[in-house]
Scaffold this active site. Structure first.
Site, mmCIF file in Angstrom:
data_model
loop_
_atom_site.group_PDB
_atom_site.id
_atom_site.type_symbol
_atom_site.label_atom_id
_atom_site.label_comp_id
_atom_site.label_asym_id
_atom_site.label_seq_id
_atom_site.Cartn_x
_atom_site.Cartn_y
_atom_site.Cartn_z
ATOM 1 N N PHE A 1 -3.690 3.220 15.571
ATOM 2 C CA PHE A 1 -4.132 4.269 14.668
ATOM 3 C C PHE A 1 -5.327 3.765 13.877
ATOM 4 C CE2 PHE A 1 -1.458 8.106 14.049
ATOM 5 C CZ PHE A 1 -0.660 7.946 15.167
ATOM 6 N N ASN B 1 0.853 -1.202 0.000
ATOM 7 C CA ASN B 1 0.000 0.000 0.000
ATOM 8 C C ASN B 1 0.883 1.245 0.000
ATOM 9 O OD1 ASN B 1 0.480 0.891 2.889
ATOM 10 N ND2 ASN B 1 -0.276 -1.194 3.222
HETATM 11 N N1 CTP Z 1 -3.058 -3.133 12.564
HETATM 12 C C1 CTP Z 1 -2.167 -4.115 12.916
HETATM 13 N N2 CTP Z 1 -2.168 -5.311 12.258
HETATM 14 C C2 CTP Z 1 -3.044 -5.543 11.266
HETATM 15 C C3 CTP Z 1 -3.965 -4.543 10.894
HETATM 16 C C4 CTP Z 1 -3.933 -3.352 11.567
HETATM 17 O O1 CTP Z 1 -1.363 -3.888 13.816
HETATM 18 N N3 CTP Z 1 -3.016 -6.715 10.645
HETATM 19 C C5 CTP Z 1 -3.072 -1.866 13.325
HETATM 20 C C6 CTP Z 1 -2.562 -0.671 12.581
HETATM 21 O O2 CTP Z 1 -1.185 -0.480 12.787
HETATM 22 C C7 CTP Z 1 -3.379 0.443 13.217
HETATM 23 C C8 CTP Z 1 -4.700 -0.217 13.449
HETATM 24 O O3 CTP Z 1 -4.420 -1.587 13.621
HETATM 25 O O4 CTP Z 1 -2.864 0.814 14.478
HETATM 26 C C9 CTP Z 1 -5.631 -0.015 12.296
HETATM 27 O O5 CTP Z 1 -6.627 -0.939 12.361
HETATM 28 P P1 CTP Z 1 -7.487 -1.451 11.135
HETATM 29 O O6 CTP Z 1 -8.438 -2.454 11.665
HETATM 30 O O7 CTP Z 1 -6.638 -1.818 9.993
HETATM 31 O O8 CTP Z 1 -8.252 -0.173 10.869
HETATM 32 P P2 CTP Z 1 -8.400 0.695 9.624
HETATM 33 O O9 CTP Z 1 -7.139 0.785 8.830
HETATM 34 O O10 CTP Z 1 -8.927 1.962 10.159
HETATM 35 O O11 CTP Z 1 -9.416 -0.145 8.756
HETATM 36 P P3 CTP Z 1 -10.951 -0.587 8.947
HETATM 37 O O12 CTP Z 1 -11.678 0.669 9.309
HETATM 38 O O13 CTP Z 1 -11.261 -1.140 7.633
HETATM 39 O O14 CTP Z 1 -10.995 -1.615 10.042
#
Ligand code: CTP
Length: 396
Positions: free
Chosen positions: A323, A209
């Site tokens: 985040f 990404n």
């Molecule tokens: N994160 C992580 N490991 C993952 C996915 C996310 O540590 N496999 C952490 C990111 O570093 C960030 C947070 O989780 O701190 C973001 O969560 P995520 O669920 O990915 O949220 P969004 O990106 O906001 O996406 P969505 O709203 O689709 O859940």
């Protein structure tokens, strides 16, 4: 910090203009700046600008009777707590590595008994040249500290490492080197994840990404500036490791998780990385070839959630911060994410604001079980400093 003094050597490079901003930041923080401007440096910034911002005289000539009468060059080299070279050109690095003393800047570097911090700036080919590599190794072995260079587009039209670190990064490296400022996180260990992950499809292709890593790197730097011992677990980015931070480079989410677990125990974890939620179920050891007809779909499997794993693990850091990128219903979504991930705070990033992705500014809200704090739009560096200050309050 009013008693701290730095000697700032400004070399000849287009990045010299950033040293004016650096000087302004240092003065604002109460640090005395005595500038040395090389002849080449004076081709890029004027002595008058530097003197006005430094609120001090600019020294340039080795054999100037007036300068020597006011302050001999040996005294000049010892009158500061730290010598900073920004921009440190290939030429200045070479002279310092060889111990040459044929102008005021190089003589001062040879005569000083104070710590030296260099912020290199040069064309990518010059930075990667074997001679500069050797000089860097020599200077590092001599105890010189470095901040940057960054990778990016250069004034000369090329792209790569060699761009001088941003003034905020040099400023923080200076503050850390001066050992001044409040260090409320001294003795605390912090783990920060940053950047994207890259999930291999085959040896040449991957799912990734556009995360730049800027916000995570800024947080790592800000925590280190407050005295924390920081491990930055980073996916592939174009950024250089902040001074005083241990960077562990990873590619995939699974590697990132393993590196985080290896960095435990920690008091603080801040997960800023844009981790790929999914990875290809199978990674081909050989490059996939075009067959005849339609390609096979790529089956995906879910990646581990690093934030949730750290939050729920037996060795959970005392404060875990995640985040979230939200375009709408920021508060509700962030609160739901707190529960889902098991972390203490969510820094909710309003990405509906123009320029939030990949830019230098962020508009965020800090969401915890106790409520929500909305912060004004500010530079990512400022978000990082404010978050680090809030974290320090938790440990006060
Ligand atoms: N994160 C992580 N490991 C993952 C996915 C996310 O540590 N496999 C952490 C990111 O570093 C960030 C947070 O989780 O701190 C973001 O969560 P995520 O669920 O990915 O949220 P969004 O990106 O906001 O996406 P969505 O709203 O689709 O859940």
């Amino acid at each position: 910090m009013s008693e701290k003094r730095i000697l700032l050597i400004v070399g000849g490079g287009i990045a010299a203009y950033k040293s004016l901003e650096l000087t302004r930041m240092l003065r604002k923080a109460g640090v005395a700046v005595r500038p040395i401007l090389t002849r080449a440096g004076a081709a890029f910034v004027t002595p008058l600008s530097l003197a006005a911002l430094a609120e001090d005289k600019v020294y340039s000539e080795l054999f100037s009777l007036t300068d020597e009468a006011e302050m001999g060059h040996i005294e000049l080299s010892r009158s500061a707590d730290l010598v900073v070279v920004a921009p440190a050109t290939a030429d200045l690095m070479a002279k310092a590595a060889q111990g040459l003393a044929n102008d005021l800047a190089s003589t001062t570097l040879l005569a000083t008994d104070k710590p030296v911090l260099m912020a290199p700036a040069m064309n990518v080919r010059m930075w990667e040249h074997a001679a500069t590599r050797r000089n860097l190794a020599t200077l590092t072995a001599d105890g010189v500290a470095f901040v940057g260079p960054d990778e990016g587009a250069m004034a000369c039209g090329e792209y790569g490492p060699g761009r001088m670190a941003e003034p905020a990064a040099i400023f923080e490296a200076i503050m850390a080197a001066l050992g001044g400022g409040a260090r409320p996180l001294a003795g605390k260990r912090a783990l920060v994840t940053a950047g994207p992950t890259a999930e291999p499809i085959d040896p040449v292709r991957m799912l990734t990404n556009r995360s730049s890593g800027k916000q995570g790197y800024a947080i790592a730097r800000a925590l280190a500036a407050l005295g924390a011992e920081v491990t930055l677990v980073s996916g592939p980015t174009a950024l250089s490791a902040p001074a005083g931070v241990t960077r562990v480079d990873v590619e995939s989410a699974r590697e990132m998780l393993a590196a985080c677990e290896a960095a435990l125990p920690a008091d603080i974890a801040v997960c800023v990385a844009a981790v790929a939620d999914w990875r290809p179920a199978d990674t081909s050891g050989k490059k996939l070839k075009k067959g005849s007809g339609a390609p096979e779909p790529i089956a995906l499997v879910e990646n581990p959630d690093i934030l949730a794993t750290l939050s729920r693990g037996a060795r959970r850091p005392r404060l875990v911060v995640g985040f979230a990128a939200e375009t709408n219903d920021l508060e509700a979504h962030a609160k739901a994410k707190l529960g889902k991930k098991g972390c203490d705070w969510i820094v909710a990033n309003d990405v509906s604001v123009e320029g939030a992705m990949g830019g230098d500014d962020n508009t965020v809200a800090l969401v915890s079980a106790g409520g929500i704090e909305r912060w004004d739009r500010m530079a990512k560096d400022a978000v990082a400093r404010r978050l680090a200050d809030r974290i320090a309050q938790e440990f006060a």
